[in-house]
Design an enzyme around this catalytic site. Structure first.
Site, PDB file in Angstrom:
ATOM      1  N   THR A 166       0.856  -1.182   0.000  1.00  0.00           N
ATOM      2  CA  THR A 166       0.000   0.000   0.000  1.00  0.00           C
ATOM      3  C   THR A 166       0.894   1.234   0.000  1.00  0.00           C
ATOM      4  O   THR A 166       2.109   1.113  -0.205  1.00  0.00           O
ATOM      5  CB  THR A 166      -1.027  -0.073   1.163  1.00  0.00           C
ATOM      6  OG1 THR A 166      -1.920   1.028   1.041  1.00  0.00           O
ATOM      7  CG2 THR A 166      -0.370  -0.055   2.529  1.00  0.00           C
ATOM      8  N   ASN A 219      -0.788  -4.159  -6.048  1.00  0.00           N
ATOM      9  CA  ASN A 219      -1.197  -4.124  -4.636  1.00  0.00           C
ATOM     10  C   ASN A 219      -1.019  -5.477  -3.952  1.00  0.00           C
ATOM     11  O   ASN A 219      -1.252  -5.593  -2.757  1.00  0.00           O
ATOM     12  CB  ASN A 219      -2.645  -3.633  -4.467  1.00  0.00           C
ATOM     13  CG  ASN A 219      -3.657  -4.706  -4.819  1.00  0.00           C
ATOM     14  OD1 ASN A 219      -3.384  -5.581  -5.633  1.00  0.00           O
ATOM     15  ND2 ASN A 219      -4.824  -4.645  -4.209  1.00  0.00           N
ATOM     16  N   ALA A 239      -7.606  10.494 -10.508  1.00  0.00           N
ATOM     17  CA  ALA A 239      -6.697   9.786 -11.422  1.00  0.00           C
ATOM     18  C   ALA A 239      -5.521   9.197 -10.641  1.00  0.00           C
ATOM     19  O   ALA A 239      -4.444   8.995 -11.176  1.00  0.00           O
ATOM     20  CB  ALA A 239      -6.208  10.744 -12.508  1.00  0.00           C
ATOM     21  N   GLY A 240      -5.758   8.946  -9.344  1.00  0.00           N
ATOM     22  CA  GLY A 240      -4.717   8.334  -8.503  1.00  0.00           C
ATOM     23  C   GLY A 240      -4.740   6.819  -8.645  1.00  0.00           C
ATOM     24  O   GLY A 240      -5.291   6.284  -9.611  1.00  0.00           O
ATOM     25  N   GLY A 241      -4.151   6.132  -7.661  1.00  0.00           N
ATOM     26  CA  GLY A 241      -4.007   4.678  -7.742  1.00  0.00           C
ATOM     27  C   GLY A 241      -5.334   3.952  -7.913  1.00  0.00           C
ATOM     28  O   GLY A 241      -5.465   3.080  -8.778  1.00  0.00           O
ATOM     29  N   ALA A 242      -6.322   4.287  -7.081  1.00  0.00           N
ATOM     30  CA  ALA A 242      -7.616   3.589  -7.151  1.00  0.00           C
ATOM     31  C   ALA A 242      -8.288   3.869  -8.493  1.00  0.00           C
ATOM     32  O   ALA A 242      -8.834   2.968  -9.131  1.00  0.00           O
ATOM     33  CB  ALA A 242      -8.508   4.020  -5.990  1.00  0.00           C
ATOM     34  N   ASP A 268      -7.213  -4.287  -6.868  1.00  0.00           N
ATOM     35  CA  ASP A 268      -8.111  -3.180  -6.474  1.00  0.00           C
ATOM     36  C   ASP A 268      -9.292  -3.053  -7.447  1.00  0.00           C
ATOM     37  O   ASP A 268     -10.450  -3.023  -7.047  1.00  0.00           O
ATOM     38  CB  ASP A 268      -7.360  -1.839  -6.459  1.00  0.00           C
ATOM     39  CG  ASP A 268      -6.528  -1.643  -5.200  1.00  0.00           C
ATOM     40  OD1 ASP A 268      -6.820  -2.304  -4.189  1.00  0.00           O
ATOM     41  OD2 ASP A 268      -5.586  -0.833  -5.240  1.00  0.00           O
ATOM     42  N   GLY A 277     -17.631   1.401  -0.675  1.00  0.00           N
ATOM     43  CA  GLY A 277     -16.295   0.834  -0.893  1.00  0.00           C
ATOM     44  C   GLY A 277     -15.991  -0.420  -0.084  1.00  0.00           C
ATOM     45  O   GLY A 277     -14.932  -1.030  -0.270  1.00  0.00           O
ATOM     46  N   LYS A 321       3.126   1.018  -4.107  1.00  0.00           N
ATOM     47  CA  LYS A 321       2.441   0.265  -5.166  1.00  0.00           C
ATOM     48  C   LYS A 321       3.135   0.354  -6.531  1.00  0.00           C
ATOM     49  O   LYS A 321       3.057  -0.583  -7.314  1.00  0.00           O
ATOM     50  CB  LYS A 321       0.986   0.741  -5.303  1.00  0.00           C
ATOM     51  CG  LYS A 321       0.097   0.275  -4.160  1.00  0.00           C
ATOM     52  CD  LYS A 321      -1.348   0.645  -4.419  1.00  0.00           C
ATOM     53  CE  LYS A 321      -2.225   0.218  -3.258  1.00  0.00           C
ATOM     54  NZ  LYS A 321      -3.652   0.475  -3.490  1.00  0.00           N
TER      55      LYS A 321
HETATM   56  P1  NDP Z   1      -4.165   8.619  -4.501  1.00  0.00           P
HETATM   57  O1  NDP Z   1      -3.524   9.585  -3.557  1.00  0.00           O
HETATM   58  O2  NDP Z   1      -3.322   7.845  -5.441  1.00  0.00           O
HETATM   59  O3  NDP Z   1      -5.309   9.343  -5.370  1.00  0.00           O
HETATM   60  C1  NDP Z   1      -6.205  10.240  -4.796  1.00  0.00           C
HETATM   61  C2  NDP Z   1      -6.921  10.988  -5.906  1.00  0.00           C
HETATM   62  O4  NDP Z   1      -7.842  11.901  -5.300  1.00  0.00           O
HETATM   63  C3  NDP Z   1      -6.011  11.827  -6.792  1.00  0.00           C
HETATM   64  O5  NDP Z   1      -6.488  11.811  -8.111  1.00  0.00           O
HETATM   65  C4  NDP Z   1      -6.144  13.215  -6.170  1.00  0.00           C
HETATM   66  O6  NDP Z   1      -5.853  14.259  -7.072  1.00  0.00           O
HETATM   67  C5  NDP Z   1      -7.607  13.205  -5.835  1.00  0.00           C
HETATM   68  N1  NDP Z   1      -7.982  14.211  -4.837  1.00  0.00           N
HETATM   69  C6  NDP Z   1      -7.483  14.368  -3.583  1.00  0.00           C
HETATM   70  N2  NDP Z   1      -8.082  15.401  -2.964  1.00  0.00           N
HETATM   71  C7  NDP Z   1      -8.980  15.916  -3.866  1.00  0.00           C
HETATM   72  C8  NDP Z   1      -9.902  16.994  -3.837  1.00  0.00           C
HETATM   73  N3  NDP Z   1     -10.053  17.766  -2.748  1.00  0.00           N
HETATM   74  N4  NDP Z   1     -10.679  17.220  -4.930  1.00  0.00           N
HETATM   75  C9  NDP Z   1     -10.554  16.438  -6.011  1.00  0.00           C
HETATM   76  N5  NDP Z   1      -9.688  15.408  -6.110  1.00  0.00           N
HETATM   77  C10 NDP Z   1      -8.909  15.159  -5.050  1.00  0.00           C
HETATM   78  O7  NDP Z   1      -4.962   7.623  -3.541  1.00  0.00           O
HETATM   79  P2  NDP Z   1      -5.582   6.205  -3.935  1.00  0.00           P
HETATM   80  O8  NDP Z   1      -6.111   6.285  -5.323  1.00  0.00           O
HETATM   81  O9  NDP Z   1      -4.647   5.131  -3.562  1.00  0.00           O
HETATM   82  O10 NDP Z   1      -6.804   6.140  -2.909  1.00  0.00           O
HETATM   83  C11 NDP Z   1      -7.933   6.978  -3.099  1.00  0.00           C
HETATM   84  C12 NDP Z   1      -9.010   6.538  -2.130  1.00  0.00           C
HETATM   85  O11 NDP Z   1      -9.426   5.226  -2.473  1.00  0.00           O
HETATM   86  C13 NDP Z   1      -8.543   6.474  -0.682  1.00  0.00           C
HETATM   87  O12 NDP Z   1      -9.557   7.037   0.139  1.00  0.00           O
HETATM   88  C14 NDP Z   1      -8.423   4.995  -0.398  1.00  0.00           C
HETATM   89  O13 NDP Z   1      -8.714   4.691   0.957  1.00  0.00           O
HETATM   90  C15 NDP Z   1      -9.513   4.444  -1.310  1.00  0.00           C
HETATM   91  N6  NDP Z   1      -9.274   3.055  -1.702  1.00  0.00           N
HETATM   92  C16 NDP Z   1     -10.268   2.164  -1.461  1.00  0.00           C
HETATM   93  C17 NDP Z   1     -10.100   0.843  -1.795  1.00  0.00           C
HETATM   94  C18 NDP Z   1     -11.206  -0.112  -1.492  1.00  0.00           C
HETATM   95  O14 NDP Z   1     -10.948  -1.321  -1.577  1.00  0.00           O
HETATM   96  N7  NDP Z   1     -12.412   0.335  -1.195  1.00  0.00           N
HETATM   97  C19 NDP Z   1      -8.867   0.351  -2.435  1.00  0.00           C
HETATM   98  C20 NDP Z   1      -7.902   1.394  -2.716  1.00  0.00           C
HETATM   99  C21 NDP Z   1      -8.108   2.698  -2.324  1.00  0.00           C
HETATM  100  P3  NDP Z   1      -4.348  14.915  -7.031  1.00  0.00           P
HETATM  101  O15 NDP Z   1      -3.395  13.789  -7.135  1.00  0.00           O
HETATM  102  O16 NDP Z   1      -4.347  15.807  -8.208  1.00  0.00           O
HETATM  103  O17 NDP Z   1      -4.269  15.601  -5.714  1.00  0.00           O
END
Ligand code: NDP
Length: 284
Positions: A67, A92, A132-135, A107, A249, A71
């Site tokens: 995590t 993951n 557009a992050g990991g999830a 995921d 989720g 990743k």
């Molecule tokens: P990342 O940090 O890789 O991605 C987060 C994303 O959210 C980025 O695109 C980021 O944009 C965006 N973001 C953050 N703050 C804001 C905001 N205020 N407004 C708009 N966009 C925003 O994290 P992950 O993708 O790894 O995780 C994201 C969520 O998914 C977490 O809460 C995690 O707990 C959850 N998750 C749930 C899983 C499940 O099994 N249910 C599995 C994996 C994750 P930017 O980068 O431009 O800031």
């Protein structure tokens, strides 16, 4: 027959890691299936990942979850990747097959299973994703590989969003589009499935919701959230108020844990028990 006093070892490497509940869920499943496995929740700092992965080999661990922040960086220490993990560019979970480390990303597959359990098939659908992050990467690539017709990615960082859209267009048959998310997001009217894949709304910030024009959500959309704590997120509450079907989720989390269980042990996972254990852990 000689008795074995050695447990098979699996675990999770991350930082922060203390609040990760996966160990409780996996250990409950191992007990239920009578398997002598132990799941170790291990604090591994970014600079120590190489040694930690060498440790997986040295301790003959059966595998690990990765995590934040490992990743992507873990890929350089692996021997093989699944097709999806290679396209997503993130792993993951790892399986140690007699010293050969194989990386997978469950995921997005866990997400698809949580939809299928509600009789929702992404094939031919327009899926609109916030983030557009990991999830978001895992979900969008798996939806595209599962036959989604169109994927819209909305992100506050243009470069990151465009990079993901390019990747989907180049590597899958789905058509992807980027929307720069500057102000309240208007959900495209032909969206079938609308997903929050940002971290907005995650505990302790449960009073926050993504910046969306919620009256653009309609009752024929399915609205899903990656947030599992609190599973009744404000995002999903707003969608339910517009008559949309909602999926939280928890299913994604439990189903990816179940897939990891099967990949490590070869045994079908007790998914119902895993979801129940998660709910108890979150006092739901
Ligand atoms: P990342 O940090 O890789 O991605 C987060 C994303 O959210 C980025 O695109 C980021 O944009 C965006 N973001 C953050 N703050 C804001 C905001 N205020 N407004 C708009 N966009 C925003 O994290 P992950 O993708 O790894 O995780 C994201 C969520 O998914 C977490 O809460 C995690 O707990 C959850 N998750 C749930 C899983 C499940 O099994 N249910 C599995 C994996 C994750 P930017 O980068 O431009 O800031």
């Amino acid at each position: 027959m000689a008795k074995s006093y050695r447990s098979e070892l699996v675990g999770c490497f991350g930082n922060p890691i203390d609040e990760n509940p996966t160990g409780v869920v996996e250990e409950a499943a191992f007990r239920a299936k009578g398997l002598d496995y132990r799941y170790l929740t291990v604090l591994v700092k970014e600079k120590d990942l190489a040694q930690a992965m060498a440790g997986v080999r040295a301790f003959n661990m059966r595998g690990v979850n990765l995590t934040i922040p490992h990743k992507v960086k873990v890929i350089q220490y692996l021997d093989e990747l699944s097709e999806a993990a290679e396209i997503i560019g993130a792993v993951n979970m790892v399986v140690n097959n007699e010293g050969r480390l194989w990386g997978e990303n469950t995921d997005g597959k866990g997400y698809l299973t949580s939809l299928r359990n509600e009789n929702i098939d992404v094939a031919g659908k327009h899926v609109t994703i916030l983030g557009a992050g990991g999830a978001a990467r895992a979900i969008s690539v798996e939806c595209a590989l599962a036959g989604a017709r169109k994927i819209t990615i909305a992100n506050i960082d243009r470069a990151q969003g465009e990079e993901l859209v390019d990747l989907i267009n180049k590597r899958t048959a789905a058509k992807a589009e980027f929307v720069f998310w500057e102000e309240a997001f208007e959900v495209p009217a032909d969206t079938d499935i609308f997903t929050n894949a940002t971290s907005v709304g995650l505990f302790p910030d449960i009073d926050q919701k993504p910046n969306v024009k919620y009256n653009t959500i309609t009752s024929d959309m399915v609205v899903t959230d990656v947030i599992f704590n609190d599973p009744n997120s404000l995002f999903l509450q707003e969608a339910a108020r517009r008559g949309a079907k909602t999926i939280n989720g928890l299913g994604m989390l439990a189903n990816q844990a179940a897939m990891n269980f099967k990949l490590w042990t070869g045994v079908e996972a007790p998914v119902g028990l895993m979801i129940e254990t998660l709910r108890k852990e979150f006092n739901l």
